[in-house]
Design an enzyme around this catalytic site. Sequence first.
Site, PDB file in Angstrom:
ATOM      1  N   ASP A  38       7.495  21.592  15.230  1.00  0.00           N
ATOM      2  CA  ASP A  38       7.338  21.550  16.424  1.00  0.00           C
ATOM      3  C   ASP A  38       8.381  22.990  16.847  1.00  0.00           C
ATOM      4  O   ASP A  38       8.247  23.105  17.889  1.00  0.00           O
ATOM      5  CB  ASP A  38       7.078  20.844  17.010  1.00  0.00           C
ATOM      6  CG  ASP A  38       5.927  19.968  16.491  1.00  0.00           C
ATOM      7  OD1 ASP A  38       5.318  20.299  15.970  1.00  0.00           O
ATOM      8  OD2 ASP A  38       6.447  18.898  17.568  1.00  0.00           O
ATOM      9  N   SER A  85      -4.674   6.852  42.896  1.00  0.00           N
ATOM     10  CA  SER A  85      -5.091   6.334  42.137  1.00  0.00           C
ATOM     11  C   SER A  85      -5.274   4.772  42.529  1.00  0.00           C
ATOM     12  O   SER A  85      -5.525   5.214  44.238  1.00  0.00           O
ATOM     13  CB  SER A  85      -3.737   5.934  41.175  1.00  0.00           C
ATOM     14  OG  SER A  85      -2.760   5.322  41.934  1.00  0.00           O
ATOM     15  N   LYS A 120     -11.872  -0.767  33.624  1.00  0.00           N
ATOM     16  CA  LYS A 120     -11.177   0.351  34.194  1.00  0.00           C
ATOM     17  C   LYS A 120     -11.384   1.334  32.808  1.00  0.00           C
ATOM     18  O   LYS A 120     -10.859   0.237  31.976  1.00  0.00           O
ATOM     19  CB  LYS A 120      -9.772   0.204  34.463  1.00  0.00           C
ATOM     20  CG  LYS A 120      -9.051   0.696  35.013  1.00  0.00           C
ATOM     21  CD  LYS A 120      -7.674   0.406  35.490  1.00  0.00           C
ATOM     22  CE  LYS A 120      -6.695   1.469  35.945  1.00  0.00           C
ATOM     23  NZ  LYS A 120      -6.188   2.337  35.186  1.00  0.00           N
ATOM     24  N   ARG A 141      -7.499  15.180  37.164  1.00  0.00           N
ATOM     25  CA  ARG A 141      -6.527  14.373  37.972  1.00  0.00           C
ATOM     26  C   ARG A 141      -5.738  15.322  38.294  1.00  0.00           C
ATOM     27  O   ARG A 141      -5.669  15.686  40.251  1.00  0.00           O
ATOM     28  CB  ARG A 141      -6.941  13.490  37.504  1.00  0.00           C
ATOM     29  CG  ARG A 141      -6.326  12.569  39.044  1.00  0.00           C
ATOM     30  CD  ARG A 141      -6.124  10.733  39.017  1.00  0.00           C
ATOM     31  NE  ARG A 141      -5.638  10.733  39.801  1.00  0.00           N
ATOM     32  CZ  ARG A 141      -4.116   9.634  39.550  1.00  0.00           C
ATOM     33  NH1 ARG A 141      -4.102   8.966  38.515  1.00  0.00           N
ATOM     34  NH2 ARG A 141      -3.436   9.519  40.439  1.00  0.00           N
ATOM     35  N   CYS A 414      26.575   1.873   6.068  1.00  0.00           N
ATOM     36  CA  CYS A 414      27.073   3.098   5.381  1.00  0.00           C
ATOM     37  C   CYS A 414      27.884   3.773   4.571  1.00  0.00           C
ATOM     38  O   CYS A 414      28.213   4.499   3.986  1.00  0.00           O
ATOM     39  CB  CYS A 414      28.145   3.355   7.345  1.00  0.00           C
ATOM     40  SG  CYS A 414      29.494   2.059   6.765  1.00  0.00           S
ATOM     41  N   CYS A 431      29.887  -2.480  13.587  1.00  0.00           N
ATOM     42  CA  CYS A 431      30.185  -1.715  12.466  1.00  0.00           C
ATOM     43  C   CYS A 431      31.483  -1.134  13.509  1.00  0.00           C
ATOM     44  O   CYS A 431      31.649  -0.335  14.288  1.00  0.00           O
ATOM     45  CB  CYS A 431      30.096  -0.588  11.311  1.00  0.00           C
ATOM     46  SG  CYS A 431      30.599   0.166  10.862  1.00  0.00           S
TER      47      CYS A 431
HETATM   48  S1  IVH Z   1     -11.938   4.602  40.992  1.00  0.00           S
HETATM   49  C1  IVH Z   1      -9.445   6.130  44.337  1.00  0.00           C
HETATM   50  N1  IVH Z   1     -12.662   3.414  38.752  1.00  0.00           N
HETATM   51  O1  IVH Z   1      -8.054   4.294  37.054  1.00  0.00           O
HETATM   52  C2  IVH Z   1     -10.292   5.557  43.569  1.00  0.00           C
HETATM   53  N2  IVH Z   1     -11.091   4.760  38.398  1.00  0.00           N
HETATM   54  O2  IVH Z   1      -5.439   3.894  38.856  1.00  0.00           O
HETATM   55  C3  IVH Z   1     -10.560   6.735  42.301  1.00  0.00           C
HETATM   56  N3  IVH Z   1     -10.215   4.649  36.160  1.00  0.00           N
HETATM   57  O3  IVH Z   1      -7.674   8.189  37.684  1.00  0.00           O
HETATM   58  C4  IVH Z   1     -10.505   5.099  40.950  1.00  0.00           C
HETATM   59  N4  IVH Z   1     -11.529   3.055  35.609  1.00  0.00           N
HETATM   60  O4  IVH Z   1      -8.642   7.280  35.481  1.00  0.00           O
HETATM   61  C5  IVH Z   1     -12.153   4.155  39.441  1.00  0.00           C
HETATM   62  N5  IVH Z   1     -14.165   1.777  37.200  1.00  0.00           N
HETATM   63  C6  IVH Z   1     -13.425   2.568  37.290  1.00  0.00           C
HETATM   64  C7  IVH Z   1     -12.224   3.558  37.024  1.00  0.00           C
HETATM   65  C8  IVH Z   1     -10.600   4.009  37.219  1.00  0.00           C
HETATM   66  C9  IVH Z   1     -10.452   4.024  34.935  1.00  0.00           C
HETATM   67  C10 IVH Z   1      -9.260   5.478  35.851  1.00  0.00           C
HETATM   68  C11 IVH Z   1      -8.651   6.345  36.657  1.00  0.00           C
HETATM   69  C12 IVH Z   1      -8.249   6.872  37.476  1.00  0.00           C
HETATM   70  C13 IVH Z   1      -6.971   5.614  37.681  1.00  0.00           C
HETATM   71  C14 IVH Z   1      -6.333   4.913  38.874  1.00  0.00           C
END
Ligand code: IVH
Length: 676
Positions: A38, A85, A120, A141, A414, A431
């Site tokens: 790298d 997020s 999620k 995103r 060492c 040490c």
């Molecule tokens: S909704 C405004 N639904 O979580 C809400 N996000 O922290 C938009 N993610 O960038 C997101 N599963 O990558 C939503 N069932 C789900 C999700 C989800 C994973 C992730 C997504 C987002 C992050 C938000």
Amino acid sequence: MPAEPGATDPASRAAELRDLIRHHNDRYFVDNQPEIPDADFDALMRELAAIEATHPDLIAEDSPTGTVGAAATFAPVTHELAMMSLDKAFDHDEFDHWHQRLMRALGEGRSADDFVCELKFDGLAISARYENRKLVQAATRGNGTVGEDVTANVLGIDDVPKTLPAGAPDVLEVRGEVYLEVSEFNRLNDSLRDAGLPLYANPRNTAAGSLRLKDPAASAARNLRWFSYQLGVVEGGPVLGRHSETFDYLDTLGFPVNDQVEVVHGPDAVKQYFDRAEARRHEFDYETDGAVAKVDSLALQRDLGVTSHHPRWAIAFKFAPEEKSTLLRDIHVSIGGKGKATPFAVLEPVFVGGSTVQMATLHNEDQVRLKDVRPGDIVTVRKAGDVIPEVVGPVLSERPANLEPWEFPSHCSCGLNEPLQRSDGDAAHYCLNGQCPLQRDGWIEHFAARAAMDIEGFGERTVRLFTANELLSDIAGIYELDFEQVRTIEGFGDISVRNLEASIETSKERGLGPLLIGLNIRHLGDTGAHVVARAFGHLDAILAADIDTLSKVDGVGPTIAASLHAFFADPANQSLIERLRVAGVSFEGPEVIDVAQTLEGCTVVVSGSLEGFSRDGAKDAIVRRGGKSPGSVSKKTLALVLGDSPGASKIAKAEELGIPVIDEAAFVSLLDTGEL
Ligand code: IVH
């Protein structure tokens, strides 16, 4: 082999470098079979970037400097509607607090009772845009506002529809998660293992890497998958009333939706969904790191609105750190820059919390005793996301008979036969032999690290090579290196040497704070180093200060003051400092600015992340104005400043004690005026 620059003109060298970089990019990203280390690849990139910086006319449109490991088509895409997020809760209590805030925001007489619960997914958020029923763009995103165009590779994902049925909206953005199935990830790693190649760390990173492959065919071969979970911009579609209807609608348009989506009634049912999802997380062939609850009514969603980071109508419940058991092969001890001997577990590699863990710190002798882990034990290992892995304890039922407790080694490894001494203050062993080569290497590495002098290319391997070849024996030696000799070491071609020389030169201007960090003074942490740098402004002022003066600085207690004083009183350290001075290393700190002591004697607690301040920055701003900023709320607290994702317990405590809770704007005015 790194390419040697010939005595060519910049234009042909730039062209040559572009070809070389493309070649190595393909070996790395497409074949997963890099031909050069790298560091050498980075050297090629830096050389090209340097030519482009001095000869902007030579920047080719598809220059790899703008497209590391990515196709030249990964252009920036500004999201018409930000990709936000999610707010997070780590336990039921935090969810309850979120729910209470939600109810308060809705006001009396209104309540959100129906929630859509989803998993999620631990992949990559993508927004797919359709115009006139055709997929026209797919973007990552990015920072939420600007992402990258990955259309070419998303076109290779079977799950993502390329055209929509008649009647679909004129413009439709669908958001969802690109992921790699766990079984597919394992298959990929099995074939890499068979070929004797390095393995991928986890499905999410592999998915991310696959989506950024230059060659769409190679990307398509990775069999990426996608779940849709949200709408973005919609023009000309049906008017939906509920988020749950979104899923039905997406389904009719041919988008894959996850089969674990449920509409539930009331906060308790949400928590039950969270618990069920957590218990079942390993039954799915995709990785999840939590569950999400979203207010079902789109009208209420609109009323609730968004903060600068996330919508108020949704919350992510994060699963607890994952635990797995594995064999503790041995306990080794590493020697750090301050001579600190840290025991660490050498484990049978185990995939936990999203990555493969084979080492974990055990901190010190007391921790090993307390946990009673013994080489040969089956131990439980815990890891959450990017957090450092932890050995929880032994599985006693599986302990082989006659397994001896581990003894802290009596001597440093060492080779100088130096006994390790236990310090009373911090339960650590040290040490104390100033000649210890492990300690010396650790210090040099620490000096060159990012938070300190930030010398690129000066990591563990380079330090070991240089000290073993006697090119270097202490930190000041970095600035006295004989680069002709460095060139004789295998792997150090002209480019690497020139780059190393340049980053060493640049490091001289890092200034007092990073220099103090690099000096590795016992008890002085990174924040403390910056505080001292700011208070004194020049290393000579610190050298001239007595213990009393040192300990008067806010944030510097008697322990740090004594340690600083002892460090600079040591003739060996004084001679290092003089050599650094001769080499031209800057001893100057940030300007010493007099700030009005608006918070003299006051205590202000900060919870959550603020937009205009880093965590340390907010604390620092309080301390510089004469205030204190402890980690918890008490009767003495003047105010609790709430940022993004604050701690629920702090809010509860402030509410209980009647302490004012303020936002960032009020905090800024408090800093200025000292008044709420
Ligand atoms: S909704 C405004 N639904 O979580 C809400 N996000 O922290 C938009 N993610 O960038 C997101 N599963 O990558 C939503 N069932 C789900 C999700 C989800 C994973 C992730 C997504 C987002 C992050 C938000």
